[in-house]
Design a protein around this motif. Structure first.
Motif, PDB file in Angstrom:
ATOM      1  N   CYS A  21       0.862  -1.181   0.000  1.00  0.00           N
ATOM      2  CA  CYS A  21       0.000   0.000   0.000  1.00  0.00           C
ATOM      3  C   CYS A  21       0.898   1.231   0.000  1.00  0.00           C
ATOM      4  O   CYS A  21       1.823   1.335   0.806  1.00  0.00           O
ATOM      5  N   ILE A  22       0.662   2.155  -0.938  1.00  0.00           N
ATOM      6  CA  ILE A  22       1.487   3.371  -0.969  1.00  0.00           C
ATOM      7  C   ILE A  22       0.749   4.552  -0.338  1.00  0.00           C
ATOM      8  O   ILE A  22       1.168   5.699  -0.467  1.00  0.00           O
ATOM      9  N   PHE A  74     -11.136  -1.582  -7.151  1.00  0.00           N
ATOM     10  CA  PHE A  74     -11.055  -1.200  -8.565  1.00  0.00           C
ATOM     11  C   PHE A  74     -10.000  -0.123  -8.761  1.00  0.00           C
ATOM     12  O   PHE A  74      -9.256  -0.121  -9.729  1.00  0.00           O
ATOM     13  N   PRO A 101      -4.004   1.389  -7.003  1.00  0.00           N
ATOM     14  CA  PRO A 101      -2.887   1.228  -7.928  1.00  0.00           C
ATOM     15  C   PRO A 101      -1.917   0.126  -7.508  1.00  0.00           C
ATOM     16  O   PRO A 101      -1.092  -0.286  -8.303  1.00  0.00           O
ATOM     17  N   HIS A 106     -10.488  -3.827 -13.199  1.00  0.00           N
ATOM     18  CA  HIS A 106      -9.626  -2.915 -12.462  1.00  0.00           C
ATOM     19  C   HIS A 106      -9.400  -1.667 -13.298  1.00  0.00           C
ATOM     20  O   HIS A 106      -9.447  -1.722 -14.527  1.00  0.00           O
ATOM     21  N   SER A 107      -9.155  -0.565 -12.609  1.00  0.00           N
ATOM     22  CA  SER A 107      -8.975   0.705 -13.319  1.00  0.00           C
ATOM     23  C   SER A 107      -7.702   0.711 -14.155  1.00  0.00           C
ATOM     24  O   SER A 107      -7.499   1.599 -14.948  1.00  0.00           O
ATOM     25  N   SER A 108      -6.848  -0.292 -13.949  1.00  0.00           N
ATOM     26  CA  SER A 108      -5.528  -0.402 -14.595  1.00  0.00           C
ATOM     27  C   SER A 108      -4.604   0.756 -14.217  1.00  0.00           C
ATOM     28  O   SER A 108      -3.596   0.986 -14.863  1.00  0.00           O
ATOM     29  N   ASP A 109      -4.964   1.459 -13.155  1.00  0.00           N
ATOM     30  CA  ASP A 109      -4.035   2.409 -12.542  1.00  0.00           C
ATOM     31  C   ASP A 109      -2.947   1.568 -11.863  1.00  0.00           C
ATOM     32  O   ASP A 109      -3.204   0.443 -11.470  1.00  0.00           O
ATOM     33  N   SER A 110      -1.741   2.082 -11.775  1.00  0.00           N
ATOM     34  CA  SER A 110      -0.706   1.321 -11.087  1.00  0.00           C
ATOM     35  C   SER A 110       0.284   2.263 -10.429  1.00  0.00           C
ATOM     36  O   SER A 110       0.335   3.452 -10.758  1.00  0.00           O
ATOM     37  N   VAL A 111       1.062   1.719  -9.490  1.00  0.00           N
ATOM     38  CA  VAL A 111       2.096   2.520  -8.826  1.00  0.00           C
ATOM     39  C   VAL A 111       3.031   3.085  -9.888  1.00  0.00           C
ATOM     40  O   VAL A 111       3.362   4.271  -9.895  1.00  0.00           O
ATOM     41  N   ASN A 140       1.627   6.069 -11.740  1.00  0.00           N
ATOM     42  CA  ASN A 140       1.639   7.303 -10.949  1.00  0.00           C
ATOM     43  C   ASN A 140       3.045   7.882 -10.862  1.00  0.00           C
ATOM     44  O   ASN A 140       3.239   9.091 -10.992  1.00  0.00           O
ATOM     45  N   MET A 141       4.037   6.996 -10.631  1.00  0.00           N
ATOM     46  CA  MET A 141       5.422   7.459 -10.532  1.00  0.00           C
ATOM     47  C   MET A 141       5.850   8.068 -11.862  1.00  0.00           C
ATOM     48  O   MET A 141       6.501   9.113 -11.909  1.00  0.00           O
ATOM     49  N   LEU A 146       8.691   0.600   0.342  1.00  0.00           N
ATOM     50  CA  LEU A 146       7.685   1.502  -0.220  1.00  0.00           C
ATOM     51  C   LEU A 146       6.390   1.466   0.598  1.00  0.00           C
ATOM     52  O   LEU A 146       5.859   0.412   0.890  1.00  0.00           O
ATOM     53  N   GLY A 147       5.917   2.638   0.974  1.00  0.00           N
ATOM     54  CA  GLY A 147       4.634   2.725   1.667  1.00  0.00           C
ATOM     55  C   GLY A 147       4.747   2.704   3.176  1.00  0.00           C
ATOM     56  O   GLY A 147       3.787   2.979   3.871  1.00  0.00           O
ATOM     57  N   LYS A 169      -4.978  13.420 -12.383  1.00  0.00           N
ATOM     58  CA  LYS A 169      -5.489  12.907 -11.110  1.00  0.00           C
ATOM     59  C   LYS A 169      -4.432  12.115 -10.347  1.00  0.00           C
ATOM     60  O   LYS A 169      -4.739  11.204  -9.593  1.00  0.00           O
ATOM     61  N   THR A 170      -3.141  12.436 -10.594  1.00  0.00           N
ATOM     62  CA  THR A 170      -2.079  11.801  -9.829  1.00  0.00           C
ATOM     63  C   THR A 170      -2.104  12.354  -8.408  1.00  0.00           C
ATOM     64  O   THR A 170      -1.881  11.630  -7.450  1.00  0.00           O
ATOM     65  N   TYR A 211       2.683  10.467  -1.712  1.00  0.00           N
ATOM     66  CA  TYR A 211       1.549   9.693  -1.198  1.00  0.00           C
ATOM     67  C   TYR A 211       1.793   9.155   0.208  1.00  0.00           C
ATOM     68  O   TYR A 211       0.956   9.241   1.099  1.00  0.00           O
ATOM     69  N   VAL A 212       2.989   8.545   0.361  1.00  0.00           N
ATOM     70  CA  VAL A 212       3.237   7.747   1.554  1.00  0.00           C
ATOM     71  C   VAL A 212       3.205   8.598   2.816  1.00  0.00           C
ATOM     72  O   VAL A 212       2.708   8.165   3.857  1.00  0.00           O
ATOM     73  N   MET A 224      -4.422  11.019   4.588  1.00  0.00           N
ATOM     74  CA  MET A 224      -5.288  10.224   3.728  1.00  0.00           C
ATOM     75  C   MET A 224      -6.608  10.902   3.385  1.00  0.00           C
ATOM     76  O   MET A 224      -7.336  10.414   2.538  1.00  0.00           O
TER      77      MET A 224
END
Lengths: 445, 328
Positions: A368-369, A415, A418, B13-18, B21-22, B116-117, B214-215, B266-267, B271
């Protein structure tokens, strides 16, 4: 703002595969397996036995309690046994097995296509008819409809919210129903307004269905108190609480039912079933099912009798494509994956989605980030990252404090994540545990 | 006809990924990087290469051989830390100091917390502040923007606009502010400073890209910038002796870089929306306190690190607005 106020996501709607495909009837199966638990609440109790002849629409099992529903035979033929079966979700439930012989209906059923607009029944008679016809919410939850029509003492319904949102990607059955049977739906709305003694109904439809908005507007134009509310696209707009918020701007309090804010929500398919039951004496024995997927040969909207094996329905739509990896009963956001296809369709199966192997597997989760995207996506204003962490640590009482029971299982958090974390898996586990704790506390008192 | 995959919903899945975003953050840094190259020449390339390579290498070696995990350099987070660390360094910093900064950032500030995180403090900033304390002379000797005419180490150096502003406020003498560069030069980036922080304008462009993709959300950058603008504006309007105009505070130092790229990590940021707003206001206030009364001319790094420490507290007390909340 024509949508709900908190959270939500925008999945690709992928409705192009089956949109605007005319509703086609799937041929009757040779053997029908009718599960007796097709709704929330107690299973129905069988009232037929081996060797009995049954007609289509004949009552074969009675509601097993207040929150339960009658089951009618979807086919005509001979009962071969009363036993158990695996239902479409893979749960073992009691069921009636019928060998199909022809298609003979009960005599009172009116199967002509003419629209019967006049309803002279009293509210109590309408509710009785809805109850007898075994009608449950066809949007997916399968909550018995007659229960919603009888608000608890002290509560008063003010507005009927008609759910024509169909926010699940891929599914088009409600859309097609509004195009082909809009007139019947409007009559059904008037019947329900009469049963509830209310003067206002709002039909919520997302803007990706402009022809349905147009059609329902035209049909409802001369009906006093009924209006169409076009809604901006956002999942899970079809969720009961989200839809009430989007249509009339009232938020159902945490832990309460829609009647708390004077709303009763029914899906368009449910309302069509109400029309059939009240005006045509046809109990709930079939529904429209969207069979779809990127590789399906003949995706479309199919009228399916309950008890038809899932395999028969898919075969009629062109069969299972070779590269299929997953078959989902319902839509991709909240539907359930099926392990086998010999199980019968029931009131819950609104769609059959065939997902190719290449898209069927989950991606491995990473750390989780703490990007907070799940917090932003949650339509109930919860903190999915925190709830899933607490569930993984078995800290159930803390989960309860953080409102885990408000979760509506919509899947927005997972969903949007990331890091591909299985947030909803953990939260569901927590809900089950916390629900158990709450029931245990109530039992002690 | 069996062997279908069975798993709980959702099935899409939204297919968004870490990684995505990076990558977006890296793309957003590029316009400002071009200005840095034009301003400071070869040193920029050298410091960036050393910083990025050491960060990725440290991450790989430690995860592979010490933690014995699958190395996670593919998610680009170590690369981004390296890039951000470089952005926060002067372009003439000796190579071995850059390596030390990278070591502190990746190994001490990030991996020792669990990777990470898991870290509490922004790794790139921990690296920078460690260097600032360990090598104060080199870290505050700023080359002048003379482009590729300057070589890596023997650049002519000069005072930054923030140092000028500090002198003015200490002396209580607004006439010292006449030494400030033109506002337009400060906005574009033709001034001295850590090489990545100079071009406020193009950092803003990158920040808007991050908002559009939207990052990040608006909460943190907007609350930081408004707070700094408001507080410095108040000082200016109230006639505090030697106070610079608020627009100078917006374009000077590391504020834009900090507001859009460092504080939004993010980390280490809160939140919830309101938590992020409070966090942003806190950063803005601390920046102004340090810039006005502190020992250092610049305080963005310290402000962000201090508010990083408050993040768990903000997460505990600032909850999102629940749907249909019942007052107890």
């Amino acid at each position: 703002m024509n949508t709900f106020s908190i959270g939500g996501v925008h999945p690709q709607d992928n409705k192009q595969y089956s949109a605007h495909k005319k509703i086609v009837e799937v041929p009757l199966p040779q053997k029908a397996i009718v599960p007796l638990s097709q709704h929330i609440g107690a299973p129905a109790k069988p009232i037929v036995a081996k060797g009995d002849k049954v007609l289509v629409g004949q009552l074969i099992a009675e509601a097993g309690g207040f929150v339960s529903a009658n089951i009618h035979s979807p086919v005509s033929g001979t009962v071969t046994k009363v036993d158990t079966t695996l239902d479409a979700w893979g749960m073992r439930v009691p069921a009636i097995f019928i060998d199909v012989e022809g298609d003979d209906w009960i005599s009172e059923a009116d199967r002509t296509p003419a629209v019967n607009r006049i309803c002279k029944l009293e509210p109590q008679q309408i509710i009785e008819k809805v109850k007898n016809a075994g009608i449950v919410g066809l949007g997916g939850a399968c909550f018995p409809t007659h229960v919603k029509l009888m608000p608890p003492p002290g509560k008063k319904a003010e507005v009927l919210i008609v759910n024509g949102v169909e926010c699940e990607p891929y599914l088009t059955c409600d859309h097609q129903l509004m195009l082909e049977h809009g007139e019947e739906i409007v009559v059904g709305i008037q019947i329900l307004m009469k049963a509830l003694g209310i003067a206002r109904a709002v039909i919520g439809i997302e803007k990706n269905k402009p022809d349905a908005i147009e059609n329902m507007r035209k049909l409802a134009a001369h009906t006093l108190g009924v209006s169409v509310q076009p809604l901006d696209l956002k999942y899970p707009q079809g969720g009961e609480k989200q839809l009430i918020d989007a249509c009339i701007g009232r938020q159902v309090p945490s832990g309460a039912l829609p009647i708390e804010v004077g709303a009763v929500v029914d899906n368009v398919a449910t309302i069509y079933a109400v029309y059939q039951a009240v005006q045509k004496n046809i109990p709930l024995v079939s529904r429209v099912v969207t069979v779809t997927g990127k590789e399906v040969a003949r995706p479309g909207n199919y009228l399916v009798r309950f008890g038809t094996p899932v395999a028969d329905i898919i075969d009629f739509a062109g069969g299972v494509p070779e590269n299929t990896g997953k078959i989902v009963g319902g839509g991709p956001m909240m539907g359930r994956a099926m392990s086998r296809l010999d199980m019968p369709a029931n009131k819950r199966v609104s769609g059959l989605l065939l997902i190719p192997e290449s898209e069927a597997r989950r991606t491995d989760p990473a750390n989780c980030i703490r990007c907070a995207k799940c917090v932003g996506a949650c339509p109930m204003g919860l903190e999915p990252y925190l709830l899933s962490k607490l569930a993984s640590l078995s800290r159930w009482d803390e989960m309860e404090k953080h409102n885990v029971m408000d979760c509506i299982d919509c899947g927005c958090c997972q969903f949007t994540c990331p890091s591909y974390r299985p947030l909803l898996d953990y939260i569901r586990m927590g809900k089950a545990e916390v629900g158990g704790l709450i029931r245990a506390r109530a039992a002690k008192k | 006809m069996s062997n279908f995959i069975v798993s709980p919903a959702p099935h899409v899945h939204s297919s968004d990924s870490v990684r995505r975003n990076m990558l977006n953050v890296i793309i957003a840094l590029l316009p400002a990087y071009v200005v840095s190259l034009i301003a400071f020449g070869w040193g920029v390339l050298i410091v960036t290469a050393i910083s990025v390579c050491s960060c990725v290498l440290f991450e790989y070696l430690i995860t592979r051989y010490v933690l014995r995990q699958q190395p996670t350099i593919g998610d680009l987070s170590a690369l981004l830390t390296g890039l951000l660390l470089a952005f926060n360094l002067p372009s003439n910093l000796p190579w071995w100091q850059v390596v030390i900064g990278a070591f502190v950032a990746i190994v001490i500030a990030k991996l020792s917390f669990g990777g990470l995180g898991q870290n509490i403090f922004n790794p790139a900033l921990v690296g920078r502040v460690f260097l600032l304390i360990a090598f104060p002379v080199q870290m505050t000797t700023w080359p002048l923007p003379k482009g590729f005419a300057t070589s890596y180490l023997d650049a002519t150096t000069g005072a930054t606009p923030l140092a000028t502003m500090k002198n003015a406020i200490k002396a209580g003498d607004a006439s010292l502010l006449d030494q400030l560069p033109e506002l337009w030069d400060m906005t574009l980036g033709m001034i001295g400073g850590s090489f990545g922080e100079v071009s406020a304008l193009l950092l803003l462009v990158g920040g808007i890209y991050l908002l559009c993709t939207k990052t990040i959300t608006w909460h943190i950058p907007v609350s930081i910038l408004l707070t700094v603008f408001g507080v410095s504006g108040l000082m200016y309007v109230c006639g505090m002796p030697g106070a610079a105009a608020p627009w100078y505070h917006l374009v000077a130092g590391g504020l834009m870089l900090g507001a859009f790229f460092m504080a939004t990590d993010y980390v280490t940021s809160p939140m919830t929306g309101w938590g992020q707003v409070i966090y942003g206001i806190g950063i803005g206030l601390i920046v102004m306190v340090i810039r006005t009364w502190g020992a250092y001319p610049e305080g963005v790094s310290f402000a962000i690190l201090i508010m990083n420490a408050c993040t768990p507290l903000l997460n505990m007390y600032i909850r999102p607005k629940r749907f249909g909340e019942v007052k107890k």
